[in-house]
Design a protein around this motif. Sequence first.
Motif, PDB file in Angstrom:
ATOM      1  N   PRO A 190       0.756  -1.193  -0.181  1.00 21.53           N
ATOM      2  CA  PRO A 190       0.036   0.154  -0.099  1.00 21.53           C
ATOM      3  C   PRO A 190       0.751   1.303   0.065  1.00 21.53           C
ATOM      4  O   PRO A 190       0.511   2.262  -0.796  1.00 21.53           O
ATOM      5  N   GLU A 191       1.938   1.523   0.703  1.00 23.47           N
ATOM      6  CA  GLU A 191       2.652   2.651   0.857  1.00 23.47           C
ATOM      7  C   GLU A 191       3.376   2.858  -0.498  1.00 23.47           C
ATOM      8  O   GLU A 191       3.188   3.914  -0.959  1.00 23.47           O
ATOM      9  N   TRP A 192       3.972   1.936  -1.051  1.00 21.94           N
ATOM     10  CA  TRP A 192       4.825   2.196  -2.274  1.00 21.94           C
ATOM     11  C   TRP A 192       3.622   2.288  -3.337  1.00 21.94           C
ATOM     12  O   TRP A 192       3.881   2.830  -4.185  1.00 21.94           O
ATOM     13  N   LEU A 193       2.714   1.643  -3.322  1.00 18.05           N
ATOM     14  CA  LEU A 193       1.749   1.770  -4.362  1.00 18.05           C
ATOM     15  C   LEU A 193       1.312   3.114  -4.407  1.00 18.05           C
ATOM     16  O   LEU A 193       1.236   3.811  -5.606  1.00 18.05           O
ATOM     17  N   ALA A 194       1.048   3.786  -3.269  1.00 17.46           N
ATOM     18  CA  ALA A 194       0.412   5.257  -3.341  1.00 17.46           C
ATOM     19  C   ALA A 194       1.741   6.150  -3.729  1.00 17.46           C
ATOM     20  O   ALA A 194       1.345   7.080  -4.661  1.00 17.46           O
ATOM     21  N   ARG A 195       2.830   5.660  -3.520  1.00 19.30           N
ATOM     22  CA  ARG A 195       4.024   6.596  -4.023  1.00 19.30           C
ATOM     23  C   ARG A 195       3.902   6.417  -5.537  1.00 19.30           C
ATOM     24  O   ARG A 195       4.495   7.496  -6.238  1.00 19.30           O
ATOM     25  N   ALA A 196       3.782   5.131  -6.018  1.00 25.88           N
ATOM     26  CA  ALA A 196       3.833   4.750  -7.529  1.00 25.88           C
ATOM     27  C   ALA A 196       2.819   5.404  -8.401  1.00 25.88           C
ATOM     28  O   ALA A 196       2.964   6.179  -9.359  1.00 25.88           O
ATOM     29  N   GLU A 197       1.453   5.501  -7.458  1.00 23.52           N
ATOM     30  CA  GLU A 197       0.482   6.292  -8.319  1.00 23.52           C
ATOM     31  C   GLU A 197       0.763   7.639  -8.248  1.00 23.52           C
ATOM     32  O   GLU A 197       0.170   8.341  -9.406  1.00 23.52           O
ATOM     33  N   HIS A 198       1.445   8.289  -7.411  1.00 24.85           N
ATOM     34  CA  HIS A 198       1.789   9.733  -7.432  1.00 24.85           C
ATOM     35  C   HIS A 198       2.855   9.833  -8.532  1.00 24.85           C
ATOM     36  O   HIS A 198       2.347  10.746  -9.487  1.00 24.85           O
ATOM     37  N   LEU A 199       4.072   9.205  -8.777  1.00 27.00           N
ATOM     38  CA  LEU A 199       4.833   9.164  -9.821  1.00 27.00           C
ATOM     39  C   LEU A 199       4.054   8.984 -10.987  1.00 27.00           C
ATOM     40  O   LEU A 199       4.307   9.871 -12.177  1.00 27.00           O
ATOM     41  N   ALA A 200       3.259   8.190 -11.028  1.00 26.51           N
ATOM     42  CA  ALA A 200       2.587   7.892 -12.330  1.00 26.51           C
ATOM     43  C   ALA A 200       1.685   9.088 -12.801  1.00 26.51           C
ATOM     44  O   ALA A 200       1.774   9.540 -14.121  1.00 26.51           O
ATOM     45  N   SER A 201       1.170   9.839 -11.840  1.00 30.38           N
ATOM     46  CA  SER A 201       0.338  10.999 -12.172  1.00 30.38           C
ATOM     47  C   SER A 201       1.149  12.188 -12.610  1.00 30.38           C
ATOM     48  O   SER A 201       0.709  13.262 -13.394  1.00 30.38           O
ATOM     49  N   ILE A 202       2.290  12.177 -12.375  1.00 30.30           N
ATOM     50  CA  ILE A 202       3.086  13.363 -12.784  1.00 30.30           C
ATOM     51  C   ILE A 202       4.057  13.097 -13.890  1.00 30.30           C
ATOM     52  O   ILE A 202       4.931  13.839 -14.632  1.00 30.30           O
ATOM     53  N   THR A 203       4.087  11.849 -14.451  1.00 28.41           N
ATOM     54  CA  THR A 203       5.280  11.328 -15.365  1.00 28.41           C
ATOM     55  C   THR A 203       4.360  11.652 -16.736  1.00 28.41           C
ATOM     56  O   THR A 203       3.265  11.231 -16.940  1.00 28.41           O
ATOM     57  N   HIS A 204       5.036  12.093 -17.827  1.00 31.86           N
ATOM     58  CA  HIS A 204       4.539  12.390 -19.192  1.00 31.86           C
ATOM     59  C   HIS A 204       5.747  12.085 -20.205  1.00 31.86           C
ATOM     60  O   HIS A 204       6.736  11.871 -19.876  1.00 31.86           O
ATOM     61  N   GLU A 205       5.164  11.505 -21.357  1.00 32.34           N
ATOM     62  CA  GLU A 205       5.894  11.091 -22.423  1.00 32.34           C
ATOM     63  C   GLU A 205       6.138  12.715 -23.052  1.00 32.34           C
ATOM     64  O   GLU A 205       5.199  13.349 -22.916  1.00 32.34           O
ATOM     65  N   LEU A 206       7.343  12.859 -23.704  1.00 34.19           N
ATOM     66  CA  LEU A 206       7.762  14.291 -23.865  1.00 34.19           C
ATOM     67  C   LEU A 206       6.883  15.011 -24.967  1.00 34.19           C
ATOM     68  O   LEU A 206       6.532  16.031 -24.510  1.00 34.19           O
ATOM     69  N   LEU A 207       6.613  14.413 -25.935  1.00 32.80           N
ATOM     70  CA  LEU A 207       6.201  15.208 -27.064  1.00 32.80           C
ATOM     71  C   LEU A 207       4.380  15.673 -26.712  1.00 32.80           C
ATOM     72  O   LEU A 207       3.990  16.635 -26.919  1.00 32.80           O
ATOM     73  N   SER A 208       3.690  14.617 -25.905  1.00 33.15           N
ATOM     74  CA  SER A 208       2.502  14.995 -25.329  1.00 33.15           C
ATOM     75  C   SER A 208       2.492  15.884 -24.261  1.00 33.15           C
ATOM     76  O   SER A 208       1.753  16.983 -24.138  1.00 33.15           O
ATOM     77  N   PHE A 209       3.477  15.840 -23.525  1.00 30.34           N
ATOM     78  CA  PHE A 209       3.729  16.881 -22.349  1.00 30.34           C
ATOM     79  C   PHE A 209       3.870  18.301 -22.935  1.00 30.34           C
ATOM     80  O   PHE A 209       3.426  19.182 -22.656  1.00 30.34           O
ATOM     81  N   LEU A 210       4.748  18.301 -24.148  1.00 35.16           N
ATOM     82  CA  LEU A 210       5.086  19.624 -24.741  1.00 35.16           C
ATOM     83  C   LEU A 210       3.605  20.604 -25.062  1.00 35.16           C
ATOM     84  O   LEU A 210       3.472  21.542 -24.903  1.00 35.16           O
ATOM     85  N   VAL A 211       2.782  19.608 -25.612  1.00 37.55           N
ATOM     86  CA  VAL A 211       1.640  20.158 -26.255  1.00 37.55           C
ATOM     87  C   VAL A 211       0.358  20.199 -25.057  1.00 37.55           C
ATOM     88  O   VAL A 211      -0.386  21.253 -25.139  1.00 37.55           O
ATOM     89  N   ASP A 212       0.195  19.145 -24.514  1.00 41.96           N
ATOM     90  CA  ASP A 212      -1.089  19.052 -23.448  1.00 41.96           C
ATOM     91  C   ASP A 212      -0.615  19.715 -22.371  1.00 41.96           C
ATOM     92  O   ASP A 212      -1.961  20.342 -21.944  1.00 41.96           O
ATOM     93  N   VAL A 213       0.274  19.665 -21.777  1.00 39.97           N
ATOM     94  CA  VAL A 213       0.665  20.316 -20.603  1.00 39.97           C
ATOM     95  C   VAL A 213       1.259  21.911 -20.817  1.00 39.97           C
ATOM     96  O   VAL A 213       0.823  22.865 -20.286  1.00 39.97           O
ATOM     97  N   CYS A 214       2.183  22.067 -21.802  1.00 44.29           N
ATOM     98  CA  CYS A 214       2.936  23.410 -21.755  1.00 44.29           C
ATOM     99  C   CYS A 214       2.332  24.008 -22.957  1.00 44.29           C
ATOM    100  O   CYS A 214       2.606  25.320 -23.078  1.00 44.29           O
TER     101      CYS A 214
END
Lengths: 277, 227, 474
Positions: free
Chosen positions: A120-144
């Motif tokens: 559970p503890e690592w899972l929560a941290r993994a979920e957090h990392l998952a939520s902030i991780t992006h593939e580069l090209l989609s990040f540039l357009v969708d987020v930036c």
Amino acid sequence: MSQEIINADVKGAQSNAIKCLNISEKKVGLFVTCLVNTMRPTVGFAAIKLLEDAGCTVDVPESQSCCGQPAFNSGDDEGTRQIAYQTIKQFEAFDYVVVPSGSCAAMIKKNFVEVLKDQPEWLARAEHLASITHELLSFLVDVCDFEPSGVELEGSYTYHDSCSGYRSLHVYEQPRKMLANVKGLDHRPLHGHSECCGFGGTFCVKYSDISNEIVAEKAENVLATEADYLLGGDMGCLMNMAGKLNREGHKEIEALHTAEVLAGLAPQILGGKNASK
Amino acid sequence: MNKQRNEISRERIFDAIRAAAPTVTADVKAIQAEAADILRESEFARPDLLADDAADALVQRIEAGLVIGTSCEHIATMDALPNAVDQFLAKYALPKALQVQRIERLQKLNWGSLSTEVDIKNDNTVGLCWAEYGIAETGTFVVHSGPDMPILLNYLPLYLIAVVPRSKILPYMDDYALIANEIAQRGETPRNMCLISGVSGTTDIEGVLIQGAHGPEVLHMIIVEDQ
Amino acid sequence: MQANKPENFYQNVKDALAQPDLKMIIRRTTDKAEAKRAEAIANFPGFENARKQGQKVKDHTIKYMDHYLAEFEKNALAQGTIIHWASTAEEASKIVLDICRQHEAKKVTRSKSMLGEEIGLSHALDNSGIERVETDLAEHIIQLAGDPPSHIVWPAMHRSREDVIKLFREYHKDPTYSEEIIDLVRSARRDLRTKFLTADIGISGSNFLLADSGSSCTVTNEGNAELTITPPKVHIVTAGIEKLVPSMAHAIPLLRLLTRSATGSEITQYITFHNGAKRPNDADGPEECHMVLVDNGRTKMLADGMEEMLRCIRCGACMNHCVVYKHIGGHAYGSVYPGPMGSVLTPHLNSLEVANKQTHACTLNGRCEEVCPVNIPLPKLLRSLRAQSWDKKYEPLTNRFVVKAFAALAKRPMLFQWVSSCGVIFMKLCSRKGWIRSMPLAGGWTRNRDLIEPESKTFMQQYKAMKKAKSDGA
């Protein structure tokens, strides 16, 4: 099969990344990936340039290695976990983690949670990392909301949509949108653009002959476009296709990572290649 | 049957299911409610009909060539049926003989010079049957087995004519399922309920569609307004 | 053609890739299937909703499987059906043969049933001296040829028209001498018509088992199921327990998905609900109706957390879109079920020890999951099987060593970086004019393709140097 029909499956499956209105205030970490690190550093530098042009402050943790795909895809869940713990610790404090590879980004976003689901503890941290991780090209357009400007490259390109990026992360519109801003460059659609190239990580060495058949067919489709450049967002796929094209004696098409083109690095890479030919 | 072995296997299977984590034993009402909920989604999960009226939709589907090997026509009353059949036989240059399903509403008609009640011996003998229902969604006619419906009547002939009462044409397969349920409630479920949507076909040789694989090659649906 | 064994997968693949026409033969079927499915879906805006609904029907039934199985049995018995339970393939096959012997059957007709293939019924019937007549045209072709099936929807897709011409001329009593496909089909029609009408027992599969009525549903285009089942005195259904759905109303959403995903049709011509044995005064129909309900690894899938695989409605879309299947064909898998769905099923129906290699013959590209009408996460299930395989050490030692060594390095980033930089030096030594044609340890790659020459230093080396230069310069 027509382009529209192929896209029918991906239509509606849009990325749900949220635009960031104050990106310059955010800490962006670059996960380089082992293939970029070892085989094509230019992609890493292109990524940094693009992210900085988009207003990001980029940090590259020096103590990073691999996302764990080889272990995960081989079924070594414990080995994957060990790598996951470390990657989570290194990257979880960033606001965004950006990866110049669909497969590595998908590994971090989707599969750390899979191997950590009983912790559970690592899972929560993994979920957090998952939520902030992006593939580069989609990040540039969708987020930036980034649009490259002042980039020129004469010629035509064809695009291979790598499986993880296309299917898991819905990377499809974003690279094409940005490439449309490159002056002098036009697009020749690839028949079977989202069909697997046969790389599949360990698959290409475990089942080398099947992989060869698959990439040979892919190479035929690529050559049929008569484009000058073969572009994509994943080094593994690009190396696989470029390696086959070269082995078959085809020097008329160059494989480049999309980031390299968008960062304006194509001329220097191509110039360097011509020098070594 | 080896009853003991059968019981042992049955026990083993049920035990294995109950022991497996994802299966749940809940009360029957709750299960039924959950099952019913899923069906409420059908409204958004099925194709559009080609017309608002079910009978029109069925006809349009056939006329658009979407029902393999099938043609259709309308007749106002049952009296017009023998003539319509006669014209069908002439169109395909068939002998004036057919097997007519042994039900009163078909047998009592004036068949004139047509020879009826012949068994399907040869492929050029035509079969004629009365459909219980039609379904617009799929271009279907439905037959139920019974004392006056030998199922093989629908499968043996090379040419088949199905008479479909307009008032019994349903919009969707789901509507037929409701009716099948009502029949079951009355304890009258027939041995076979056949939903037939076109002719017998196969693409097993090089992907080429051939009609009349084992069953009919030509299907003609005659929709009767007033039965 | 002898059936391949799943454990000989490496050799099977070699043999397949060596066949010059195989790819053309496979594509003749899969290209059409892909195009027709895509067209059917483009014409059905509610398809995504239908998928969600279909998945719910299956998941709900699986969740309450003991309830629905008990319901099914109760209602089937009430319709006069005789229910048999089989834990294993052997048991199921034996049950069918016992019924045949009990009725002194000399000839049985069969309509297509992959489950029938799974339990080895063809061999069992052949070995017992009972005449087995396959009535589905593709099954008829492969019976004459002595082939195993190569696809679950088009089992004879590996046979060309020329093959069929030869087979029919050799085996049909009144064959055609035409080479037109229509005449070949008519030849089969003639050959099978008397056999339909004179069989002692008809054996069918089932596409759906309806719990609320104890009924079986068959879905065909040829109508051979009805011709198989109706004339003989006895009808036997062989079905896996996962075919269960709560009712006819619940089967309908799955029907909509099945026909579109399998062949791109909105419906198949013949959908029949079989509700037990002959009613008094029925004009035709079998006197006796038996159903053999088969486990053969399905409860194991439930126990192993693979219950999502039980959603499978046997449409074949996954293999039609699988880049590996499209290059090696169905026979290479060595199982009744090939392609992605087969690679998940076979380890359960057979064993993981025998069928683990197939789970690695996959790039995890996810196209199969994308086209699965009931959203089965096939790549996730395949990878889970790889994890089970890893725990049981079925992987060759060299593979295990390489993977573990790489992971051990990845866990130590500074060491990893150092090894990477050494690797770069090594690769530069093997490079000529920007490419590596061959390199020790990289035979798997360089056998068929070149490797790009890396830059002289890794990204991290360059990045660190750049940062140092900046801070020195500052």
